[in-house]
Motif scaffolding. Structure first.
Motif, PDB file in Angstrom:
ATOM      1  N   GLY A  61      39.626 -34.809  -0.370  1.00 37.44           N
ATOM      2  CA  GLY A  61      40.515 -35.401  -1.364  1.00 37.44           C
ATOM      3  C   GLY A  61      41.029 -34.392  -2.371  1.00 37.44           C
ATOM      4  O   GLY A  61      42.207 -34.409  -2.749  1.00 37.44           O
TER       5      GLY A  61
ATOM      6  N   LEU B 225      48.255 -41.317  -2.101  1.00 38.99           N
ATOM      7  CA  LEU B 225      48.230 -40.422  -0.956  1.00 38.99           C
ATOM      8  C   LEU B 225      46.947 -40.695  -0.178  1.00 38.99           C
ATOM      9  O   LEU B 225      45.987 -41.241  -0.727  1.00 38.99           O
ATOM     10  CB  LEU B 225      48.262 -38.957  -1.403  1.00 38.99           C
ATOM     11  CG  LEU B 225      49.411 -38.536  -2.317  1.00 38.99           C
ATOM     12  CD1 LEU B 225      49.272 -37.067  -2.695  1.00 38.99           C
ATOM     13  CD2 LEU B 225      50.752 -38.805  -1.660  1.00 38.99           C
ATOM     14  N   THR B 226      46.915 -40.317   1.087  1.00 40.83           N
ATOM     15  CA  THR B 226      45.707 -40.484   1.880  1.00 40.83           C
ATOM     16  C   THR B 226      45.388 -39.195   2.625  1.00 40.83           C
ATOM     17  O   THR B 226      46.263 -38.355   2.860  1.00 40.83           O
ATOM     18  CB  THR B 226      45.842 -41.622   2.911  1.00 40.83           C
ATOM     19  OG1 THR B 226      46.924 -41.336   3.804  1.00 40.83           O
ATOM     20  CG2 THR B 226      46.066 -42.962   2.229  1.00 40.83           C
ATOM     21  N   CYS B 227      44.116 -39.050   2.971  1.00 42.36           N
ATOM     22  CA  CYS B 227      43.675 -37.965   3.831  1.00 42.36           C
ATOM     23  C   CYS B 227      42.438 -38.437   4.567  1.00 42.36           C
ATOM     24  O   CYS B 227      41.886 -39.500   4.256  1.00 42.36           O
ATOM     25  CB  CYS B 227      43.398 -36.681   3.035  1.00 42.36           C
ATOM     26  SG  CYS B 227      41.969 -36.793   1.943  1.00 42.36           S
TER      27      CYS B 227
ATOM     28  N   ALA C 260      43.741 -32.415  -0.893  1.00 44.45           N
ATOM     29  CA  ALA C 260      44.964 -33.184  -0.626  1.00 44.45           C
ATOM     30  C   ALA C 260      45.735 -33.553  -1.891  1.00 44.45           C
ATOM     31  O   ALA C 260      46.790 -34.190  -1.800  1.00 44.45           O
ATOM     32  CB  ALA C 260      44.601 -34.457   0.141  1.00 44.45           C
ATOM     33  N   LEU C 261      45.239 -33.164  -3.051  1.00 45.08           N
ATOM     34  CA  LEU C 261      45.952 -33.469  -4.291  1.00 45.08           C
ATOM     35  C   LEU C 261      47.314 -32.775  -4.312  1.00 45.08           C
ATOM     36  O   LEU C 261      47.499 -31.732  -3.683  1.00 45.08           O
ATOM     37  CB  LEU C 261      45.125 -33.002  -5.487  1.00 45.08           C
ATOM     38  CG  LEU C 261      43.879 -33.828  -5.808  1.00 45.08           C
ATOM     39  CD1 LEU C 261      42.972 -33.070  -6.770  1.00 45.08           C
ATOM     40  CD2 LEU C 261      44.257 -35.180  -6.390  1.00 45.08           C
TER      41      LEU C 261
ATOM     42  N   VAL D 193      44.407 -40.129  -4.580  1.00 46.95           N
ATOM     43  CA  VAL D 193      44.239 -39.780  -3.170  1.00 46.95           C
ATOM     44  C   VAL D 193      43.086 -40.627  -2.644  1.00 46.95           C
ATOM     45  O   VAL D 193      41.966 -40.538  -3.160  1.00 46.95           O
ATOM     46  CB  VAL D 193      43.918 -38.289  -2.976  1.00 46.95           C
ATOM     47  CG1 VAL D 193      43.613 -37.998  -1.504  1.00 46.95           C
ATOM     48  CG2 VAL D 193      45.074 -37.426  -3.462  1.00 46.95           C
TER      49      VAL D 193
ATOM     50  N   TRP E 142      45.088 -36.990 -11.807  1.00 50.73           N
ATOM     51  CA  TRP E 142      44.972 -37.697 -10.543  1.00 50.73           C
ATOM     52  C   TRP E 142      43.514 -38.048 -10.280  1.00 50.73           C
ATOM     53  O   TRP E 142      42.605 -37.457 -10.863  1.00 50.73           O
ATOM     54  CB  TRP E 142      45.529 -36.837  -9.406  1.00 50.73           C
ATOM     55  CG  TRP E 142      47.011 -36.960  -9.265  1.00 50.73           C
ATOM     56  CD1 TRP E 142      47.952 -36.529 -10.155  1.00 50.73           C
ATOM     57  CD2 TRP E 142      47.720 -37.570  -8.193  1.00 50.73           C
ATOM     58  NE1 TRP E 142      49.215 -36.819  -9.695  1.00 50.73           N
ATOM     59  CE2 TRP E 142      49.102 -37.461  -8.486  1.00 50.73           C
ATOM     60  CE3 TRP E 142      47.337 -38.188  -6.996  1.00 50.73           C
ATOM     61  CZ2 TRP E 142      50.095 -37.960  -7.643  1.00 50.73           C
ATOM     62  CZ3 TRP E 142      48.319 -38.676  -6.139  1.00 50.73           C
ATOM     63  CH2 TRP E 142      49.677 -38.570  -6.467  1.00 50.73           C
TER      64      TRP E 142
ATOM     65  N   VAL F 160      40.569 -39.024  -7.136  1.00 45.51           N
ATOM     66  CA  VAL F 160      40.151 -39.009  -5.738  1.00 45.51           C
ATOM     67  C   VAL F 160      39.224 -40.202  -5.533  1.00 45.51           C
ATOM     68  O   VAL F 160      38.258 -40.384  -6.285  1.00 45.51           O
ATOM     69  CB  VAL F 160      39.421 -37.700  -5.386  1.00 45.51           C
ATOM     70  CG1 VAL F 160      38.810 -37.777  -3.981  1.00 45.51           C
ATOM     71  CG2 VAL F 160      40.370 -36.517  -5.494  1.00 45.51           C
TER      72      VAL F 160
END
Length: 234
Positions: free
Chosen positions: A94, A79-81, A97-98, A57, A11, A13
């Motif tokens: 980030g 995804l977002t944060c 939030a993974l 993210v 993933w 960030v």
């Protein structure tokens, strides 16, 4: 099954919480239009084009009114944060939030939201070398211009050697837990790190330098944006 798939995906960030004060204007630079799409869309498409990258993210500012609400890009999840006041704050948010599937010792990419011209071959080379290193690696390019050190009065004080000097680019590739601890340590020490590698270096790690394309530009000024638009149309 490809070698990348056999090793598992990874993933990314993407810190996008900045307001682009140096760029100017009412709209953050990552949302400015280039060839019919926001700059951030070009960045995400380039990053997610590699088959090993499973998702990203995107770290947003708390007051971000421009985020289009995307949940996927290039057929992969987004995804977002909410980020923080500094780059380190945002990258830490980030990392936290993974998805749970990303383990502590898994590698994670960190890529600037305003670097839309990432070459797939460069990303492939970064993954090939970085994932075979215990620490990780960053894309970078050797300094080829002559450097000058300025004095307080604007005059030239010195011409330092450019030998062994590199310009740091992104993506940068590190293990999730190692990077988290390195960024947290920099925060505790009151050090404002300018990239993830700097945080890792402070912990005694020596990331690999992987040469990337010089046109992996970071859009900082209107002329940078115009140059990327030119590259897109060429």
């Amino acid at each position: 099954m490809t070698a990348e798939r056999a090793r598992g995906g990874l993933w990314a960030v993407v810190p996008a919480a900045g307001h682009g004060a140096r760029f100017g204007g009412d709209v953050p630079k990552q949302y400015l239009d280039v060839a019919g799409a926001p700059l951030l869309a070009h960045t995400l498409r380039a990053l997610l084009a590699h088959p090993a990258v499973e998702g990203a993210v995107v770290v947003l500012a708390a007051d971000d009114a421009h985020w289009p609400g995307w949940h996927e890009c290039a057929g992969k999840p987004l995804l977002t944060c909410v980020g923080g006041a500094t780059r380190a704050d945002s990258v830490l948010a980030g990392l936290a939030a993974l998805p749970e599937s990303v383990r502590a010792d898994d590698f994670v990419l960190v890529h600037d939201a305003a670097r839309p011209n990432l070459a797939l071959a460069d990303l492939e080379r970064l993954l090939e070398r970085g994932r075979n290193d215990p620490v990780g690696a960053i894309l970078a390019t050797p300094v080829r211009d002559t450097l000058k050190r300025a004095g307080d009065d604007g005059g030239i004080d010195a011409t330092p050697s450019r030998e062994r000097l590199w310009r740091a680019l992104t993506p940068q590739l590190f293990r999730r837990l190692q990077l988290t601890r390195a960024l947290e340590a920099a925060q505790r020490d009151g050090v404002a790190v300018t990239d993830e590698s700097m945080a890792m270096e402070r912990q005694g790690h020596r990331p690999l330098l992987v040469e990337g394309s010089a046109d992996n530009l970071k859009v900082t000024t209107p002329s940078d944006l115009a140059y990327f638009a030119y590259l897109r149309s060429a």
